[in-house]
Design an enzyme around this catalytic site. Structure first.
Site, PDB file in Angstrom:
ATOM      1  N   SER A   1      -9.671   1.109   3.273  1.00  0.00           N
ATOM      2  CA  SER A   1      -8.839   1.915   2.414  1.00  0.00           C
ATOM      3  C   SER A   1      -7.768   1.143   1.655  1.00  0.00           C
ATOM      4  CB  SER A   1      -8.155   2.999   3.247  1.00  0.00           C
ATOM      5  OG  SER A   1      -7.243   2.406   4.169  1.00  0.00           O
TER       6      SER A   1
ATOM      7  N   LYS B   1       0.855  -1.191   0.000  1.00  0.00           N
ATOM      8  CA  LYS B   1       0.000   0.000   0.000  1.00  0.00           C
ATOM      9  C   LYS B   1       0.892   1.242   0.000  1.00  0.00           C
ATOM     10  CE  LYS B   1      -3.854   1.646   2.964  1.00  0.00           C
ATOM     11  NZ  LYS B   1      -4.651   1.315   4.159  1.00  0.00           N
TER      12      LYS B   1
ATOM     13  N   SER C   1      -9.659  -1.493   7.301  1.00  0.00           N
ATOM     14  CA  SER C   1      -9.095  -1.264   5.965  1.00  0.00           C
ATOM     15  C   SER C   1      -8.355  -2.421   5.332  1.00  0.00           C
ATOM     16  CB  SER C   1      -8.169  -0.058   5.991  1.00  0.00           C
ATOM     17  OG  SER C   1      -8.931   1.107   5.900  1.00  0.00           O
TER      18      SER C   1
END
Ligand code: GLN
Length: 485
Positions: free
Chosen positions: A153, A78, A177
């Protein structure tokens, strides 16, 4: 067979036997990224050249019998993890040209173990969101249906694994997330206990809740990647100095002797019918595998979302104060004074949701409101943690849905922040309690979208949720289905 079809553990075996070379594997992944990234929009930055160089080095180590567990395994992270020499944006305009001078500990650990970094993944800006629509780099598409969100996310992390653009990925989970996007994309995601994995070098959102974890194709891969990143780090004072067990030892094929709790507050009106049916069917599977299942109560569940949005935004408003145009990334060139420069840089650099959170958090912390909001929320948080500890005095783990619905359509909730916030209702309490939980595939909706099952464990009992997840996975076929991208 294309190597992108193989799980991490299958790939380890074939690389070790020299049936495949790391260069060949990496090349196939880079080709898959090139063929699909325009469609799914998972990567913010791709690392083609460095990935090929790392793969060549991996082949030398494999040839010399000096391989580590991840040698030659293409992974992606990420874009919230600092990576030395590779841009880190956190999906924000305010950081769009930021290059960190060091690696986050989790990244350093996977590199030390030989992983090949193929790129940095799209996400909601500063990890604030549940759909990946809050990215300055455009939304990620769900590989199972391009009209749908992948969740957030860490939507890029989950979608990239589902689209076979990397063997596995790292994400972060502050309120769901990792688990919610894993659920929406039909992959496995684990949020470790707070303190299990170092947060050093991970851009902070809400520091008392943030935790790093793996996103993988199956449970065995999840155990392998968790092993690689877990453990004490002197650079993160909240990482805990307890021994890391051998997670692969936990993978047993049954649930004999395990007691599983179903929190009644998680099976209420508003739960999508397909999700409810899939989770109920999963409970049956667990019984057949030998588990005893009882109902338990987490009585303060109803306060979790409100409590989270006070604590998370308060911490975010403080953490994000550092983006002032002076030290990182974007700076207004037109401002006449220092104060104007701060204001214009922040106005231009942050997206709408990030601004909303900063304002909410600043308000909750402001003089006169602190006791009514922030302090009260901290007290509620303690009650929520106590709910979990009480439940764990009766059972070994808890079984719940991950999200109230399967992946929703892009655009469906973006104009209604409250609806968006409610999509994390089953994941947020786990972060507030600081314990661990895993999401794994347990069915599909009538429209063909994946559904996830959440297994919540006692603090530092990652082995137990991995064991239960592995037994469940061995008894079902859900993880074998693939998105057609
Ligand atoms: N969706 C939640 C939020 O927007 C959780 C995000 C996360 O876990 N990073 O805050």
């Amino acid at each position: 067979m294309n190597p992108t079809e193989l799980s991490l553990w299958e790939l380890q075996r074939r690389l070790a036997k020299r049936e495949l070379s790391a260069v060949e594997v990496t090349r196939n992944y880079l080709e898959q990224i090139a063929a699909t990234n325009e469609v799914v929009n998972t990567f913010i930055t791709q690392c083609h050249e460095t990935a090929m160089a790392e793969a060549e080095k991996a082949d030398q180590l494999l040839a010399a019998d000096q391989a580590a567990p991840l040698t030659g395994i293409p992974l992606a992270v990420k874009d919230i993890f600092n990576t030395k020499g590779v841009r880190t944006t956190c999906a924000s305009r305010i950081l769009d040209s930021y290059i960190a001078p060091y690696d986050a500990t989790a990244v350093a650990r996977i590199k030390e173990q030989g992983a090949v970094l193929v790129g940095k993944l799209n996400m909601d800006e500063f990890a604030m969101g549940s759909s990946n629509e809050n990215s300055a780099f455009g939304p990620v598409k769900n590989p199972w249906n391009l009209q749908c969100v992948p969740g957030g996310s860490s939507g890029g992390s989950a979608a990239c694994v589902a689209a076979r653009q990397a063997v596995a990925a790292l994400g972060t989970d502050t309120g769901g997330s990792i688990r919610q996007p894993a659920s929406h994309c039909g992959v496995v995601g684990l949020k470790p206990t707070y303190g299990r994995v170092s947060r050093y070098g991970v851009i902070a959102y809400a520091s008392s809740l943030d935790q790093v974890g793996p996103v993988t194709r199956d449970v065995r891969d999840c155990a392998t990647l968790l092993q690689a990143i877990s453990g004490y780090d002197p650079a993160d004072s909240t990482s805990v100095d307890t021994p890391v067990p051998d997670y692969s030892q936990a993978l047993l094929p049954d649930l004999k002797g395990m007691k599983i709790g179903l929190p009644s507050e998680y099976f209420v009106a508003g739960l999508d019918a397909d999700v409810k049916a899939a989770v109920e069917q999963s409970v049956e599977t667990c019984r057949q595998l030998g588990a005893e299942v009882i109902e338990v109560s987490l009585p303060h569940t109803a306060y979790a979302v409100a409590c989270y949005y006070l604590i998370a935004t308060a911490e975010a408003s403080s953490n994000l104060a550092r983006y002032d145009g002076v030290r990182f990334g974007l700076r207004s060139e037109t401002a006449g004074s220092l104060i104007d420069m701060y204001m214009e840089s922040r106005a231009a650099g942050f997206g709408a949701e990030v601004k909303r959170r900063i304002m909410l958090g600043t308000y909750a912390l402001s003089s006169g409101y602190y006791d009514a909001y922030y302090l009260k929320a901290q007290k509620v948080r303690t009650l929520i943690r106590q709910d979990f500890l009480d439940a764990f005095s009766q059972v070994d783990l808890l079984l719940t849905p991950v999200a109230p619905t399967p992946a929703f359509a892009i655009g469906e909730k973006i104009a209604d922040p409250l609806q968006m916030y409610l999509s994390d209702i089953f994941t947020i309490p786990v972060n507030l309690a600081g314990t661990c939980a895993l999401s794994l595939p347990c069915g599909f909706s009538g429209t063909g979208m994946p559904i996830g099952l959440q297994l919540i464990g006692k603090p530092f009992a990652e082995s137990e949720i991995l064991r239960a997840a592995y037994a469940f996975e061995q008894a079902t076929e859900w993880h074998k289905r693939q998105a057609t991208i």
